[in-house]
Design a protein around this motif. Structure first.
Motif, PDB file in Angstrom:
ATOM      1  N   ALA A 135      98.655 -71.506  42.923  1.00  0.00           N
ATOM      2  CA  ALA A 135     100.077 -71.842  42.836  1.00  0.00           C
ATOM      3  C   ALA A 135     100.381 -73.252  43.321  1.00  0.00           C
ATOM      4  O   ALA A 135     101.415 -73.822  42.966  1.00  0.00           O
ATOM      5  N   THR A 136      99.486 -73.831  44.126  1.00  0.00           N
ATOM      6  CA  THR A 136      99.783 -75.124  44.738  1.00  0.00           C
ATOM      7  C   THR A 136      98.830 -76.246  44.330  1.00  0.00           C
ATOM      8  O   THR A 136      98.949 -77.367  44.832  1.00  0.00           O
ATOM      9  N   GLY A 137      97.891 -75.962  43.440  1.00  0.00           N
ATOM     10  CA  GLY A 137      97.012 -77.022  42.945  1.00  0.00           C
ATOM     11  C   GLY A 137      95.753 -77.238  43.743  1.00  0.00           C
ATOM     12  O   GLY A 137      95.001 -78.183  43.471  1.00  0.00           O
ATOM     13  N   ILE A 138      95.470 -76.382  44.717  1.00  0.00           N
ATOM     14  CA  ILE A 138      94.211 -76.486  45.452  1.00  0.00           C
ATOM     15  C   ILE A 138      93.083 -76.060  44.523  1.00  0.00           C
ATOM     16  O   ILE A 138      93.153 -75.000  43.898  1.00  0.00           O
ATOM     17  N   ASN A 139      92.039 -76.864  44.427  1.00  0.00           N
ATOM     18  CA  ASN A 139      90.968 -76.575  43.469  1.00  0.00           C
ATOM     19  C   ASN A 139      89.580 -76.418  44.099  1.00  0.00           C
ATOM     20  O   ASN A 139      88.587 -76.279  43.398  1.00  0.00           O
ATOM     21  N   THR A 140      89.535 -76.440  45.444  1.00  0.00           N
ATOM     22  CA  THR A 140      88.249 -76.366  46.132  1.00  0.00           C
ATOM     23  C   THR A 140      88.354 -75.514  47.387  1.00  0.00           C
ATOM     24  O   THR A 140      89.323 -75.649  48.138  1.00  0.00           O
ATOM     25  N   PHE A 141      87.359 -74.647  47.600  1.00  0.00           N
ATOM     26  CA  PHE A 141      87.230 -73.918  48.866  1.00  0.00           C
ATOM     27  C   PHE A 141      85.934 -74.366  49.531  1.00  0.00           C
ATOM     28  O   PHE A 141      84.858 -74.301  48.925  1.00  0.00           O
ATOM     29  N   VAL A 142      86.031 -74.826  50.768  1.00  0.00           N
ATOM     30  CA  VAL A 142      84.862 -75.119  51.593  1.00  0.00           C
ATOM     31  C   VAL A 142      84.602 -73.865  52.426  1.00  0.00           C
ATOM     32  O   VAL A 142      85.410 -73.502  53.278  1.00  0.00           O
ATOM     33  N   ILE A 143      83.491 -73.189  52.160  1.00  0.00           N
ATOM     34  CA  ILE A 143      83.272 -71.855  52.716  1.00  0.00           C
ATOM     35  C   ILE A 143      81.998 -71.797  53.549  1.00  0.00           C
ATOM     36  O   ILE A 143      80.926 -72.200  53.093  1.00  0.00           O
ATOM     37  N   ASP A 144      82.125 -71.270  54.753  1.00  0.00           N
ATOM     38  CA  ASP A 144      80.954 -71.082  55.611  1.00  0.00           C
ATOM     39  C   ASP A 144      79.963 -70.108  55.000  1.00  0.00           C
ATOM     40  O   ASP A 144      80.353 -69.116  54.363  1.00  0.00           O
ATOM     41  N   HIS A 145      78.685 -70.383  55.218  1.00  0.00           N
ATOM     42  CA  HIS A 145      77.666 -69.348  55.025  1.00  0.00           C
ATOM     43  C   HIS A 145      76.806 -69.378  56.287  1.00  0.00           C
ATOM     44  O   HIS A 145      76.003 -70.282  56.493  1.00  0.00           O
ATOM     45  N   GLU A 146      77.022 -68.373  57.143  1.00  0.00           N
ATOM     46  CA  GLU A 146      76.368 -68.382  58.450  1.00  0.00           C
ATOM     47  C   GLU A 146      75.663 -67.082  58.800  1.00  0.00           C
ATOM     48  O   GLU A 146      75.010 -66.985  59.839  1.00  0.00           O
ATOM     49  N   TYR A 147      75.775 -66.063  57.930  1.00  0.00           N
ATOM     50  CA  TYR A 147      75.042 -64.813  58.156  1.00  0.00           C
ATOM     51  C   TYR A 147      74.837 -64.122  56.812  1.00  0.00           C
ATOM     52  O   TYR A 147      75.578 -64.345  55.844  1.00  0.00           O
ATOM     53  N   GLN A 148      73.798 -63.314  56.773  1.00  0.00           N
ATOM     54  CA  GLN A 148      73.475 -62.598  55.541  1.00  0.00           C
ATOM     55  C   GLN A 148      74.407 -61.407  55.372  1.00  0.00           C
ATOM     56  O   GLN A 148      74.715 -60.693  56.333  1.00  0.00           O
ATOM     57  N   SER A 149      74.858 -61.179  54.141  1.00  0.00           N
ATOM     58  CA  SER A 149      75.799 -60.107  53.867  1.00  0.00           C
ATOM     59  C   SER A 149      75.741 -59.746  52.386  1.00  0.00           C
ATOM     60  O   SER A 149      75.669 -60.628  51.531  1.00  0.00           O
ATOM     61  N   SER A 150      75.817 -58.465  52.093  1.00  0.00           N
ATOM     62  CA  SER A 150      75.814 -58.013  50.698  1.00  0.00           C
ATOM     63  C   SER A 150      77.135 -58.341  50.006  1.00  0.00           C
ATOM     64  O   SER A 150      77.227 -58.280  48.778  1.00  0.00           O
ATOM     65  N   HIS A 151      78.161 -58.687  50.788  1.00  0.00           N
ATOM     66  CA  HIS A 151      79.479 -59.001  50.218  1.00  0.00           C
ATOM     67  C   HIS A 151      79.614 -60.470  49.824  1.00  0.00           C
ATOM     68  O   HIS A 151      80.568 -60.842  49.132  1.00  0.00           O
ATOM     69  N   TYR A 152      78.673 -61.283  50.294  1.00  0.00           N
ATOM     70  CA  TYR A 152      78.808 -62.730  50.131  1.00  0.00           C
ATOM     71  C   TYR A 152      78.812 -63.164  48.666  1.00  0.00           C
ATOM     72  O   TYR A 152      79.760 -63.817  48.203  1.00  0.00           O
ATOM     73  N   ALA A 153      77.775 -62.835  47.923  1.00  0.00           N
ATOM     74  CA  ALA A 153      77.656 -63.297  46.534  1.00  0.00           C
ATOM     75  C   ALA A 153      78.794 -62.802  45.640  1.00  0.00           C
ATOM     76  O   ALA A 153      79.363 -63.593  44.870  1.00  0.00           O
ATOM     77  N   PRO A 154      79.187 -61.511  45.709  1.00  0.00           N
ATOM     78  CA  PRO A 154      80.310 -61.058  44.874  1.00  0.00           C
ATOM     79  C   PRO A 154      81.618 -61.786  45.199  1.00  0.00           C
ATOM     80  O   PRO A 154      82.404 -62.094  44.294  1.00  0.00           O
ATOM     81  N   ALA A 155      81.834 -62.057  46.485  1.00  0.00           N
ATOM     82  CA  ALA A 155      83.065 -62.759  46.867  1.00  0.00           C
ATOM     83  C   ALA A 155      83.054 -64.197  46.351  1.00  0.00           C
ATOM     84  O   ALA A 155      84.069 -64.717  45.886  1.00  0.00           O
ATOM     85  N   LEU A 156      81.883 -64.830  46.419  1.00  0.00           N
ATOM     86  CA  LEU A 156      81.751 -66.194  45.906  1.00  0.00           C
ATOM     87  C   LEU A 156      82.011 -66.227  44.400  1.00  0.00           C
ATOM     88  O   LEU A 156      82.677 -67.132  43.882  1.00  0.00           O
TER      89      LEU A 156
END
Length: 304
Positions: free
Chosen positions: A48-69
């Motif tokens: 809604a506001t024109g943001i086009n980039t997310f800077v996202i931490d990857h600091e632990y292993q998780s089965s939820h990480y790849a689907p969320a990305l």
């Protein structure tokens, strides 16, 4: 021939648009990435506001990480994966240990396999508590080159975060030197938070001047043609006064930083940092003000 010409024109047009893309990003923790309700909130407001980039931490292993990305990318938002290399800055044994680097690289490798667009290395430096030593930057350069060889082999660009003061001169304490690192990175992200310059009372009172001067000092080191992309890290709020500052004041502070980046020479956009990922004021600023478009090289007239 006409068909080929049309194809070439279309191809060159794509290059032109890409070359002048203006990145507008926010930082997210891995926890918030993997929280479906919160992630939906960030995606909805970004769109809604024109943001086009997310800077996202990857600091632990998780089965939820790849689907969320994948969900972020499906929304048309660029993913920059942030990996902390040396917690709070390294000591000599860490900085010179390939075994230590490899422990961090596993998160980079996972992010690349999950489809990240860019790798961002943070805390790629010595501890600021160590005595100044000209060898520090040389040691850090070896670390940077090692990671860069790994990411380049997978055709993924790599950027690094640097202290705001390094925009002006190398730091022999933490071992960051722009000219020394220039040919080994695809991007640099100066953390030009006004509250982090000393004395903060002076610099945080002049957010536009602080950010703009810092960025121009950085690009001036390369005759305003840095051989890497420059994304400024700016702050959602001044942590020194956060409890005493109204939302209106925080929004003014944010807007002045954004205008400062827009008016700087040879930069590619901004990332907003909030440790707790609180961006309501940013979203309000972007809704209420004319901000530089994502696909233009023309700056918006600054409202200083």
């Amino acid at each position: 021939m006409r068909t080929i010409s049309k194809f070439v024109v279309a191809f060159l047009s794509c290059i032109s648009i890409s070359a002048y893309a203006w990145d507008k990003g926010i930082y997210l923790t891995q926890y918030n990435l993997e929280n479906p309700k919160k992630l939906d909130y960030y995606i909805r407001n970004a769109k809604a506001t024109g943001i086009n980039t997310f800077v996202i931490d990857h600091e632990y292993q998780s089965s939820h990480y790849a689907p969320a990305l994948a969900k972020v990318k499906a929304a048309g938002i660029k993913v920059v994966t942030r990996v902390v290399v040396f917690d709070a800055g390294g000591n000599p044994s860490q900085v010179r240990s390939q075994a230590y680097w490899e422990k961090r690289y596993k998160y980079i490798d996972e992010a690349i396999k999950a489809g990240t667009d860019t790798i961002q290395l943070d805390y790629i430096r010595y501890s600021s508590k160590l005595p100044a030593n000209p060898q520090h930057a040389k040691d850090v350069l070896e670390v940077i080159k090692w990671f860069k060889a790994k990411t380049s082999a997978q055709k993924v660009p790599m950027e690094i975060d640097i202290f705001g003061e390094v925009s002006y001169y190398p730091s022999m304490h933490i071992g960051q030197d722009l000219k020394m690192f220039a040919s080994s990175v695809d991007g640099m992200n100066p953390m030009v938070y006004p509250s982090h310059f000393w004395p903060y009372q002076k610099y945080s009172a002049e957010p536009y001047k602080t950010v703009n001067n810092s960025l121009n000092a950085l690009t001036k080191q390369f005759n305003n043609k840095p051989p890497f992309k420059v994304h400024a890290f700016i702050e959602a709020a001044n942590f020194h006064y956060i409890k005493k500052t109204s939302n209106a004041e925080k929004q003014k502070y944010l807007l002045q930083q954004i205008r400062a980046v827009e008016d700087a020479n040879s930069v590619s956009g901004w990332y907003v940092w909030s440790a707790n990922n609180v961006y309501d004021n940013l979203f309000q600023v972007l809704r209420n003000n004319k901000i530089k478009s994502s696909n233009t090289s023309s700056p918006v007239t600054a409202e200083k």
